[in-house]
Design a protein around this motif. Structure first.
Motif, short mmCIF file in Angstrom:
data_model
loop_
_atom_site.label_atom_id
_atom_site.label_comp_id
_atom_site.label_asym_id
_atom_site.label_seq_id
_atom_site.Cartn_x
_atom_site.Cartn_y
_atom_site.Cartn_z
N ASN A 204 0.82 -1.21 0.00
CA ASN A 204 0.00 0.00 0.00
C ASN A 204 0.86 1.25 0.00
O ASN A 204 0.57 2.23 -0.70
N LEU A 205 1.91 1.23 0.80
CA LEU A 205 2.77 2.40 0.91
C LEU A 205 3.40 2.75 -0.43
O LEU A 205 3.33 3.90 -0.89
N PHE A 206 3.99 1.78 -1.10
CA PHE A 206 4.68 2.07 -2.36
C PHE A 206 3.70 2.39 -3.49
O PHE A 206 3.98 3.24 -4.33
N GLN A 207 2.55 1.74 -3.50
CA GLN A 207 1.56 2.04 -4.54
C GLN A 207 1.03 3.47 -4.41
O GLN A 207 0.63 4.07 -5.40
N ALA A 208 1.05 4.03 -3.21
CA ALA A 208 0.60 5.41 -3.03
C ALA A 208 1.47 6.38 -3.83
O ALA A 208 1.02 7.48 -4.17
N GLY A 209 2.68 5.98 -4.15
CA GLY A 209 3.56 6.81 -4.97
C GLY A 209 3.67 6.33 -6.40
O GLY A 209 4.56 6.77 -7.14
N GLY A 210 2.79 5.40 -6.81
CA GLY A 210 2.83 4.90 -8.18
C GLY A 210 3.89 3.85 -8.42
O GLY A 210 4.23 3.57 -9.57
N ILE A 211 4.41 3.26 -7.34
CA ILE A 211 5.46 2.24 -7.46
C ILE A 211 4.81 0.87 -7.34
O ILE A 211 4.18 0.55 -6.33
N GLU A 212 4.96 0.05 -8.36
CA GLU A 212 4.27 -1.24 -8.43
C GLU A 212 5.01 -2.29 -7.58
O GLU A 212 6.19 -2.56 -7.83
N PRO A 213 4.33 -2.91 -6.63
CA PRO A 213 4.99 -3.95 -5.84
C PRO A 213 5.01 -5.29 -6.60
O PRO A 213 4.02 -5.66 -7.24
N VAL A 214 6.10 -5.98 -6.54
CA VAL A 214 6.23 -7.32 -7.13
C VAL A 214 6.45 -8.31 -5.99
O VAL A 214 7.49 -8.30 -5.34
N HIS A 215 5.44 -9.15 -5.74
CA HIS A 215 5.52 -10.12 -4.65
C HIS A 215 5.51 -11.52 -5.27
O HIS A 215 4.53 -12.25 -5.19
N ASP A 216 6.62 -11.87 -5.88
CA ASP A 216 6.74 -13.15 -6.56
C ASP A 216 8.22 -13.54 -6.57
O ASP A 216 9.04 -12.80 -7.14
N PRO A 217 8.57 -14.63 -5.93
CA PRO A 217 7.71 -15.64 -5.28
C PRO A 217 7.12 -15.13 -3.96
O PRO A 217 7.49 -14.09 -3.46
N VAL A 218 6.23 -15.95 -3.41
CA VAL A 218 5.54 -15.57 -2.19
C VAL A 218 6.52 -15.40 -1.03
O VAL A 218 6.35 -14.53 -0.18
N SER A 219 7.56 -16.21 -1.01
CA SER A 219 8.52 -16.14 0.08
C SER A 219 9.92 -16.40 -0.46
O SER A 219 10.10 -17.17 -1.41
N VAL A 220 10.92 -15.73 0.12
CA VAL A 220 12.31 -15.92 -0.29
C VAL A 220 13.17 -16.13 0.95
O VAL A 220 12.75 -15.91 2.08
N ASP A 221 14.39 -16.53 0.70
CA ASP A 221 15.39 -16.62 1.76
C ASP A 221 16.70 -16.11 1.20
O ASP A 221 16.76 -15.62 0.07
N ALA A 222 17.77 -16.24 1.96
CA ALA A 222 19.06 -15.69 1.53
C ALA A 222 19.53 -16.33 0.23
O ALA A 222 20.20 -15.69 -0.59
N ALA A 223 19.17 -17.60 0.01
CA ALA A 223 19.64 -18.29 -1.18
C ALA A 223 18.89 -17.90 -2.43
O ALA A 223 19.44 -17.91 -3.54
N SER A 224 17.62 -17.55 -2.29
CA SER A 224 16.78 -17.28 -3.47
C SER A 224 16.50 -15.81 -3.70
O SER A 224 15.97 -15.43 -4.75
N ALA A 225 16.84 -14.94 -2.77
CA ALA A 225 16.45 -13.53 -2.85
C ALA A 225 17.08 -12.83 -4.05
O ALA A 225 16.42 -12.05 -4.75
N ALA A 226 18.35 -13.11 -4.31
CA ALA A 226 19.04 -12.39 -5.39
C ALA A 226 18.42 -12.68 -6.74
O ALA A 226 18.16 -11.77 -7.54
N GLN A 227 18.18 -13.95 -7.03
CA GLN A 227 17.59 -14.30 -8.32
C GLN A 227 16.16 -13.78 -8.44
O GLN A 227 15.75 -13.30 -9.50
N ALA A 228 15.41 -13.88 -7.38
CA ALA A 228 14.03 -13.39 -7.40
C ALA A 228 14.00 -11.88 -7.66
O ALA A 228 13.16 -11.38 -8.41
N PHE A 229 14.94 -11.17 -7.05
CA PHE A 229 14.99 -9.73 -7.28
C PHE A 229 15.35 -9.43 -8.73
O PHE A 229 14.75 -8.56 -9.37
N ALA A 230 16.32 -10.14 -9.26
CA ALA A 230 16.73 -9.91 -10.65
C ALA A 230 15.58 -10.18 -11.62
O ALA A 230 15.40 -9.46 -12.61
N ASP A 231 14.78 -11.20 -11.32
CA ASP A 231 13.66 -11.54 -12.19
C ASP A 231 12.50 -10.54 -12.10
O ASP A 231 11.67 -10.46 -13.00
N SER A 232 12.45 -9.77 -11.01
CA SER A 232 11.30 -8.89 -10.76
C SER A 232 11.30 -7.64 -11.63
O SER A 232 10.25 -7.02 -11.83
N GLY A 233 12.46 -7.25 -12.12
CA GLY A 233 12.53 -6.01 -12.89
C GLY A 233 12.50 -4.78 -12.02
O GLY A 233 12.34 -3.66 -12.52
#
Length: 627
Positions: A524-553
């Motif tokens: 809600n906070l980021f959308q108030a400024g027109g910033i689109e949230p990307v919540h995919d995958p539903v959950s990450v950890d230290a091993a998967s966060a970097a790739q998930a971030f790169a894929d999010s754009g």
């Protein structure tokens, strides 16, 4: 069978009376569970809400708060209503505004309104409406002895007023049958434009109209005491009231100097106030306005009956939003309800698309039907002053009246309303009030649904035909959504240029039960400024966060989870996000004692409830290069 004694029936007869102190003890217990140690009146204060003008809304009001002797409707001080019958006979005057420059299309809208529930016409004339010489065309087919006409002609009020009076003659409307308001308002025009050079000539022309109306047209009032410029510049309720009193007193001086008695001068004024979605404050404001004006009239030597203030309430443009404008229908419904309960004689519901341009037929229909439903289906007019006797409303009315009176006296000490406008006193005070309110808006302490809370980024903009330019150059015209609107406009421009909105990656840790609350908050906070949230995958950890971030754009990321999971995973996840190229890494929630640890791992900022959302969102757009 058991036969009850025939001595009345009291539902609380078998229970001892509770005391205020006993209630405070219960509040203390609730606060202790929330980790707050407050006792007695301090416990009650912890549940109180600070309002503008130094007023405070307490959580509980009791009989002593309402014992003020507000009188009866139709009798001084008119707190409970200007007329003895209130709206019980025929409801309030449903007055719809028309500001389309084309007189033919305006006429179509006027007739449609009058045929479908509106009872009077508020017509913008001159540069911001139909041309003066086209008033007859705009009112073609209108029964001028049945439907009152209120004019809003700015600097052209004299020409517009005399054209309307000639129209009454041309259509053979008897002078005593003509109804309406000529809308002479040179003081309000000076407030909006900052132009004071022609003010004396304007007040003289308005006084001449007032003398003419008093002698020839008993159903027409010449002068509008418009408090909207002060509300629309960010003023508080007390400031709006104080400015209206000072303006009214200025008119009493002018009109009595022109030869009218004080009673006759009072009868030439119609006061205009804003009605907002703050229901109780609007009710109290209208009640306080009548009480205050009654006191002014009394001091000026008017007969008691002459102090009855005629009020026109208009739903606030400050509260209207341009994004998700459909929500404005809800705001105007609450505002018009408050105006009716507060005792306004005439109510204008602005269409939900008012701030986007000229309203369409659907918006106009919804606006006028709002009053129809309140009167015909909710039966709001059946009881006079239904809020009267409410301990909270009576207390709020009294406190607001005292705050407004203090501001009014300060204006008078400064030389009156004209001097206070010219010398900048009014502008300075209103600006200070708006600056304070803007901070609350930026921190979402004053939420704006659909804008700062629960925005819809995917919703297509609603477009309307451009409305005529309104006069400006004097007091500013503010909106609650303006800071967020600027951010959304930057996002729109980025979307148009690149095909995508700026994005933020939500790095949610652990199961949904742990991260949903803060992920929803961050989205809600980021959308108030027109910033689109990307919540995919539903959950990450230290091993998967970097790739998930790169894929999010996305260019920035926000970590979301519980405090317990933050302690375990936030540091490594922040490091992974930074290594993947995140320009900024946020963490949703207060860091507590772990702040230094999180910052060393790469967390740049913490987003929390009560934080400056505008500052955060502006910095994000700046950092990722959104022009």
């Amino acid at each position: 069978m058991t036969v009850l004694p025939d001595d009345g029936f009291s539902l609380a007869a078998e229970f001892p009376d509770a005391t205020h102190e006993q209630w405070q003890r219960l509040v203390e217990g609730v606060l202790r569970k929330a980790g707050k140690d407050a006792q007695g009146s301090a416990a009650e204060d912890a549940l109180s809400t600070a309002l503008e003008d130094g007023l405070v809304a307490r959580p509980l009001y009791t009989a002593p708060d309402g014992a003020r002797g507000s009188g009866f409707p139709g009798f001084a001080p008119f707190t409970r209503g200007a007329t003895p019958e209130g709206a019980a006979v025929s409801g309030w005057d449903v007055r719809q505004r028309h500001d389309r420059p084309d007189p033919v299309r305006t006429n179509e809208a006027v007739l449609s309104d009058l045929e479908n529930g509106a009872t009077s016409v508020w017509l913008a004339v001159g540069a911001a409406g139909v041309p003066v010489d086209a008033i007859g065309t705009a009112l073609d087919g209108v029964y001028l002895d049945l439907a009152p006409v209120a004019l809003d002609a700015g600097s052209e009020f004299d020409a517009a007023a005399r054209r309307l009076l000639r129209l009454y003659q041309e259509r053979e409307v008897a002078p005593q049958a003509a109804l309406g308001t000529l809308g002479a308002d040179p003081l309000g025009h000076a407030a909006r434009t900052g132009e004071h050079g022609g003010l004396q000539a304007g007040t003289t022309a308005a006084a001449e109209l007032a003398v003419l109306c008093h002698g020839t047209y008993p159903g027409i009032r010449a002068v509008s005491v418009d408090a909207l410029p002060y509300h629309e510049a960010g003023g508080s309720a007390a400031q709006e009231l104080g400015c209206s009193l000072a303006t009214g007193v200025a008119w009493l001086r002018e009109l009595t100097a022109a030869g009218l008695s004080v009673d006759a001068a009072c009868g030439q004024l119609e006061f205009r106030y804003a009605a907002t979605a703050d229901q109780f404050l609007t009710i109290a404001k209208l009640r306080a306005a009548r009480r205050l004006w009654s006191r002014v009239a009394e001091v000026c030597g008017a007969a008691p009956a002459a102090g009855a203030q005629r009020q026109h309430a208009v739903t606030s443009s400050v509260m209207m939003t341009r994004r998700d404008p459909w929500v404005n229908m809800l705001r105007t419904t609450v505002a018009s309800l408050a105006a009716g309960v507060g005792g306004a004689d005439a109510v204008t519901v602005l269409p939900f698309d008012h701030e986007l341009g000229l309203p369409d037929a659907f918006a106009r229909r919804i606006a006028r039907n709002t009053s129809t439903i309140l009167l015909e289906e909710s039966h709001l007019g059946r009881v006079i002053d239904p809020a009267g006797g409410s301990w909270y409303v009576e207390q709020l009315t009294d406190e607001l009246a005292h705050a407004a009176w203090q501001w009014f006296q300060e204006i008078e000490r400064a030389g009156g309303q004209v001097a206070a406008l010219r010398d900048g006193l009014v502008a300075e005070r209103l600006a200070a009030t708006w600056d304070s309110r803007s901070k609350n808006l930026a921190k979402r302490r004053e939420p704006v649904t659909g804008v700062s809370e629960f925005p819809l980024l995917a919703q297509s903009p609603v477009e309307r035909e451009a409305a005529p330019a309104q006069p400006g150059g004097g007091l500013p015209k503010v909106r609650r959504d303006e800071a967020f609107e600027a951010l959304r406009a930057r996002s729109d421009a980025h979307l148009a240029a690149s095909g995508a909105r700026p994005r933020v990656f939500l790095a949610a840790l652990g199961p949904a039960s742990a991260h949903t609350a803060r992920a929803t908050f961050a989205a809600n906070l980021f959308q108030a400024g027109g910033i689109e949230p990307v919540h995919d995958p539903v959950s990450v950890d230290a091993a998967s966060a970097a790739q998930a971030f790169a894929d999010s754009g996305a260019a920035v990321a926000c970590i979301c989870s519980s405090d317990a999971l933050y302690a375990e995973q936030a540091g490594p996840v922040a490091e992974a996000l930074k290594s993947a190229g995140a320009l900024r890494v946020f963490l949703a929630g207060r860091p507590g004692e772990q702040r230094e640890t999180y910052e060393k791992a790469g967390v740049d900022e913490f987003v929390v409830a009560g934080g400056d959302v505008i500052a955060v969102l502006t910095s994000v757009l700046d950092r990722i290069g959104v022009a």
